[in-house]
Design a protein around this motif. Structure first.
Motif, PDB file in Angstrom:
ATOM      1  N   ILE A 256       0.851  -1.191   0.051  1.00 33.45           N
ATOM      2  CA  ILE A 256      -0.006  -0.133   0.036  1.00 33.45           C
ATOM      3  C   ILE A 256       0.651   1.176   0.038  1.00 33.45           C
ATOM      4  O   ILE A 256       0.663   2.292  -0.700  1.00 33.45           O
ATOM      5  CB  ILE A 256      -0.949   0.188   1.224  1.00 33.45           C
ATOM      6  N   ASN A 257       1.927   1.277   0.887  1.00 30.29           N
ATOM      7  CA  ASN A 257       2.713   2.306   0.893  1.00 30.29           C
ATOM      8  C   ASN A 257       3.271   2.577  -0.436  1.00 30.29           C
ATOM      9  O   ASN A 257       3.501   3.558  -0.759  1.00 30.29           O
ATOM     10  CB  ASN A 257       3.833   2.164   1.973  1.00 30.29           C
ATOM     11  N   GLN A 258       4.113   1.428  -0.997  1.00 32.03           N
ATOM     12  CA  GLN A 258       4.634   1.590  -2.393  1.00 32.03           C
ATOM     13  C   GLN A 258       3.584   2.148  -3.288  1.00 32.03           C
ATOM     14  O   GLN A 258       3.999   2.950  -4.457  1.00 32.03           O
ATOM     15  CB  GLN A 258       5.515   0.323  -2.724  1.00 32.03           C
ATOM     16  N   PHE A 259       2.562   1.778  -3.318  1.00 31.23           N
ATOM     17  CA  PHE A 259       1.425   1.996  -4.409  1.00 31.23           C
ATOM     18  C   PHE A 259       1.196   3.733  -4.222  1.00 31.23           C
ATOM     19  O   PHE A 259       1.001   4.226  -5.064  1.00 31.23           O
ATOM     20  CB  PHE A 259       0.241   1.173  -4.129  1.00 31.23           C
ATOM     21  N   GLU A 260       1.155   4.068  -2.793  1.00 31.95           N
ATOM     22  CA  GLU A 260       0.518   5.323  -2.683  1.00 31.95           C
ATOM     23  C   GLU A 260       1.756   6.239  -2.998  1.00 31.95           C
ATOM     24  O   GLU A 260       1.598   7.448  -3.690  1.00 31.95           O
ATOM     25  CB  GLU A 260       0.373   5.739  -1.262  1.00 31.95           C
ATOM     26  N   GLU A 261       3.061   5.977  -2.877  1.00 27.90           N
ATOM     27  CA  GLU A 261       4.211   6.893  -3.214  1.00 27.90           C
ATOM     28  C   GLU A 261       4.046   6.970  -4.855  1.00 27.90           C
ATOM     29  O   GLU A 261       4.484   7.788  -5.326  1.00 27.90           O
ATOM     30  CB  GLU A 261       5.296   6.169  -2.764  1.00 27.90           C
ATOM     31  N   PHE A 263       1.708   6.364  -6.948  1.00 22.90           N
ATOM     32  CA  PHE A 263       0.425   7.228  -7.381  1.00 22.90           C
ATOM     33  C   PHE A 263       0.503   8.549  -7.196  1.00 22.90           C
ATOM     34  O   PHE A 263       0.309   9.322  -7.731  1.00 22.90           O
ATOM     35  CB  PHE A 263      -0.738   6.515  -6.661  1.00 22.90           C
ATOM     36  N   LYS A 264       1.360   9.042  -6.126  1.00 23.16           N
ATOM     37  CA  LYS A 264       1.650  10.406  -5.803  1.00 23.16           C
ATOM     38  C   LYS A 264       2.404  10.889  -7.169  1.00 23.16           C
ATOM     39  O   LYS A 264       2.183  11.989  -7.489  1.00 23.16           O
ATOM     40  CB  LYS A 264       2.380  10.556  -4.494  1.00 23.16           C
ATOM     41  N   GLN A 265       3.455   9.911  -7.623  1.00 25.00           N
ATOM     42  CA  GLN A 265       4.317  10.657  -8.760  1.00 25.00           C
ATOM     43  C   GLN A 265       3.568  10.532 -10.123  1.00 25.00           C
ATOM     44  O   GLN A 265       3.565  11.564 -10.782  1.00 25.00           O
ATOM     45  CB  GLN A 265       5.352   9.430  -8.888  1.00 25.00           C
ATOM     46  N   VAL A 266       2.415   9.632 -10.087  1.00 23.48           N
ATOM     47  CA  VAL A 266       1.517   9.766 -11.294  1.00 23.48           C
ATOM     48  C   VAL A 266       0.579  10.964 -11.250  1.00 23.48           C
ATOM     49  O   VAL A 266       0.596  11.555 -12.008  1.00 23.48           O
ATOM     50  CB  VAL A 266       0.904   8.588 -11.341  1.00 23.48           C
ATOM     51  N   LYS A 267       0.344  11.348  -9.971  1.00 23.85           N
ATOM     52  CA  LYS A 267      -0.656  12.402 -10.117  1.00 23.85           C
ATOM     53  C   LYS A 267       0.026  13.892 -10.331  1.00 23.85           C
ATOM     54  O   LYS A 267      -0.477  14.694 -11.073  1.00 23.85           O
ATOM     55  CB  LYS A 267      -1.547  12.537  -8.608  1.00 23.85           C
ATOM     56  N   LEU A 286      -9.586  15.080 -21.361  1.00 23.92           N
ATOM     57  CA  LEU A 286     -10.067  15.036 -19.920  1.00 23.92           C
ATOM     58  C   LEU A 286     -10.565  13.659 -19.350  1.00 23.92           C
ATOM     59  O   LEU A 286      -9.884  13.109 -18.408  1.00 23.92           O
ATOM     60  CB  LEU A 286     -11.097  16.111 -19.393  1.00 23.92           C
ATOM     61  N   GLN A 287     -11.254  12.858 -20.066  1.00 23.50           N
ATOM     62  CA  GLN A 287     -11.480  11.760 -19.823  1.00 23.50           C
ATOM     63  C   GLN A 287     -10.357  10.798 -19.922  1.00 23.50           C
ATOM     64  O   GLN A 287     -10.225   9.917 -19.088  1.00 23.50           O
ATOM     65  CB  GLN A 287     -12.829  11.045 -20.580  1.00 23.50           C
ATOM     66  N   LYS A 288      -9.721  11.098 -20.891  1.00 26.45           N
ATOM     67  CA  LYS A 288      -8.425   9.730 -21.134  1.00 26.45           C
ATOM     68  C   LYS A 288      -7.449  10.193 -20.178  1.00 26.45           C
ATOM     69  O   LYS A 288      -6.849   9.189 -19.901  1.00 26.45           O
ATOM     70  CB  LYS A 288      -7.777  10.180 -22.425  1.00 26.45           C
ATOM     71  N   THR A 289      -7.202  11.501 -19.640  1.00 21.56           N
ATOM     72  CA  THR A 289      -6.170  11.679 -18.844  1.00 21.56           C
ATOM     73  C   THR A 289      -6.702  11.154 -17.374  1.00 21.56           C
ATOM     74  O   THR A 289      -5.863  10.388 -16.642  1.00 21.56           O
ATOM     75  CB  THR A 289      -5.938  13.165 -18.510  1.00 21.56           C
ATOM     76  N   LEU A 290      -7.788  11.485 -16.884  1.00 26.02           N
ATOM     77  CA  LEU A 290      -8.488  10.768 -15.627  1.00 26.02           C
ATOM     78  C   LEU A 290      -8.511   9.096 -15.639  1.00 26.02           C
ATOM     79  O   LEU A 290      -8.028   8.625 -14.828  1.00 26.02           O
ATOM     80  CB  LEU A 290      -9.846  11.262 -15.703  1.00 26.02           C
ATOM     81  N   GLN A 291      -8.844   8.744 -16.977  1.00 21.52           N
ATOM     82  CA  GLN A 291      -8.825   7.316 -17.022  1.00 21.52           C
ATOM     83  C   GLN A 291      -7.436   6.676 -16.995  1.00 21.52           C
ATOM     84  O   GLN A 291      -7.211   5.791 -16.038  1.00 21.52           O
ATOM     85  CB  GLN A 291      -9.067   6.891 -18.543  1.00 21.52           C
ATOM     86  N   ASP A 292      -6.379   7.225 -17.493  1.00 19.97           N
ATOM     87  CA  ASP A 292      -4.893   6.860 -17.146  1.00 19.97           C
ATOM     88  C   ASP A 292      -4.572   6.831 -15.749  1.00 19.97           C
ATOM     89  O   ASP A 292      -3.945   6.032 -15.249  1.00 19.97           O
ATOM     90  CB  ASP A 292      -3.920   7.840 -18.001  1.00 19.97           C
ATOM     91  N   ILE A 293      -4.835   8.044 -15.210  1.00 20.85           N
ATOM     92  CA  ILE A 293      -4.739   8.021 -13.770  1.00 20.85           C
ATOM     93  C   ILE A 293      -5.234   7.037 -12.953  1.00 20.85           C
ATOM     94  O   ILE A 293      -4.468   6.457 -11.960  1.00 20.85           O
ATOM     95  CB  ILE A 293      -4.874   9.414 -13.034  1.00 20.85           C
ATOM     96  N   LEU A 294      -6.507   6.454 -13.169  1.00 18.17           N
ATOM     97  CA  LEU A 294      -7.264   5.671 -12.612  1.00 18.17           C
ATOM     98  C   LEU A 294      -6.618   4.296 -12.593  1.00 18.17           C
ATOM     99  O   LEU A 294      -6.477   3.485 -11.754  1.00 18.17           O
ATOM    100  CB  LEU A 294      -8.757   5.442 -12.947  1.00 18.17           C
TER     101      LEU A 294
END
Length: 406
Positions: A256-261, A263-267, A286-294
């Motif tokens: 979880i900690n590694q994922f959050e770190e 994901f922080k970089q992705v955001k 907007l939809q494509k970028t949001l989809q990529d982040i998700l």
């Protein structure tokens, strides 16, 4: 050695020490080498693997092959020793691994050991918490606890009275291997990790013999995670095919900690693109970028609008040129999110989030969210503050998919 020590002398260091000890004590020596493969892992990650293999090969060859002062050598490590080239020429190994079902539980604390320790220190009532956090490893048919973490837990309890466990792996450099796979993994791997973190299991083939040269082969990733303690065997399905799980809460917290770190970089890398698409009224981007982040996120399958509302706020809250207002009354209702720009002549962005119960509901739910912005006159809060331009987006979510309507 006198004077400067060179690599050849270092390569003979264990041999030299053995000879000195035998000469002094008149007995042959036992050499214990713990975590023999840690230097190999570090050197591979840092790009000097071949040099390290050559050096360690010389050390081990001198100490374990040509050493007449040696009675016995014992090595521990994550990977089996038979295949690694540092053992070229060595033989007569007896290897004990986690898949050797006949072996004794010698690799950690047994449930009986842990119960005795907790009883002795007056922490008998903590057994359930210790099991949740530090149990779960299987060596053959034997259940074992992480010895280091179990003793550290007791040490912490002696300092403060609390039953709450914690991860003693959370800040160790060894977790780089998990971050590496999260960063470089393909879509299937991220989905596998998502299942694991949500306390599910995956079925994978395990390669019993590996070297660190094979770390990046996607077919071997789960073998490395198993051998390094980040996964455990739930049950055997077929020859070298196992059902794998995360061992316990301690290791789950590492993921979880590694994922959050990550994901922080992705955001951080996507948030400016996301905001620009909103300002440009570019719903497709907007939809494509949001989809990529998700897709890069980890899912807890919360199935609530509040989860996605928090996701959007967290995604945008560190953007410098906007002010975020959330869950405030306006018009005839309470809007989800408003993004106010620094410049009064720029657009205010109004966002209404919906959680779809089925994938096929995404489009209609997004349309309803956009309609809600209009029907409930959320723009009144914008006008009251003196802004004249505004744009509303209805965004619906289903797991890691989304749909946007302007």
């Amino acid at each position: 050695y006198k004077g400067e020590v060179n690599e050849a002398q270092l390569g003979r260091s264990l041999l030299f020490i053995s000879e000195c000890l035998e000469k002094h004590y008149k007995e042959k020596v036992v050499i214990l080498i713990d975590e023999y493969d840690v230097p190999l892992q570090h050197s591979y990650l840092q790009g000097y693997y071949d040099e390290m293999v050559g050096f360690i090969r010389n050390v081990f060859s001198a100490a374990l092959k040509t050493n007449t002062s040696l009675q016995q050598g014992i090595l521990t490590g994550c990977l089996r020793i038979a295949k690694e080239s540092i053992f070229t020429g060595l033989n007569n190994f007896l290897v004990n691994s986690i898949t050797d079902y006949e072996k004794e539980p010698r690799f950690g604390f047994t449930p009986s050991d842990v119960k005795t320790m907790l009883d002795d220190y007056g922490f008998s009532s903590h057994m359930k918490e210790v099991k949740k956090w530090y149990d779960g490893y299987m060596f053959g048919e034997h259940e074992v606890y992480n010895p280091w973490s179990t003793t550290m837990y007791i040490e912490k309890q002696l300092q403060k009275e609390t039953m709450q466990g914690e991860s003693f792996w959370a800040n160790t450099s060894g977790n780089d291997i998990v971050m590496r796979y999260i960063q470089q993994g393909d879509r299937q791997m991220k989905e596998d990790f998502d299942v694991l973190v949500n306390k599910g299991s995956i079925v994978k083939k395990i390669m019993p013999e590996l070297t660190y040269r094979e770390m990046d082969n996607i077919d071997n990733i789960y073998s490395f995670l198993l051998f390094t303690g980040y996964l455990k065997i739930g049950k055997q399905i077929d020859r070298n095919v196992y059902e794998l799980e995360i061992p316990n809460e301690e290791v789950r917290e590492v993921y979880i900690n590694q994922f959050e770190e990550y994901f922080k970089q992705v955001k951080e890398s996507k948030k400016s693109i996301l905001l620009q698409a909103m300002e440009d009224e570019d719903t497709q981007n907007l939809q494509k970028t949001l989809q990529d982040i998700l897709r890069q996120s980890i899912s807890y399958y919360d199935n609530k609008e509040s989860f996605y509302h928090g996701f959007m706020v967290g995604l945008l809250q560190s953007v410098d040129r906007i002010r975020i207002v959330s869950n405030k009354e306006s018009g005839d209702g309470r809007f989800d999110i408003m993004l106010y720009p620094d410049n009064i002549d720029d657009k205010v962005i109004i966002i209404e989030c919906k959680h779809s119960k089925q994938l096929k509901d995404l489009r209609e739910d997004a349309r309803q969210a956009a309609k809600q912005i209009q029907d409930k006159r959320y723009e009144e809060a914008v006008i009251n503050e003196g802004y004249e331009q505004y744009i509303g987006y209805g965004i619906s979510f289903y797991k890691k998919q989304c749909y946007v309507v302007k």
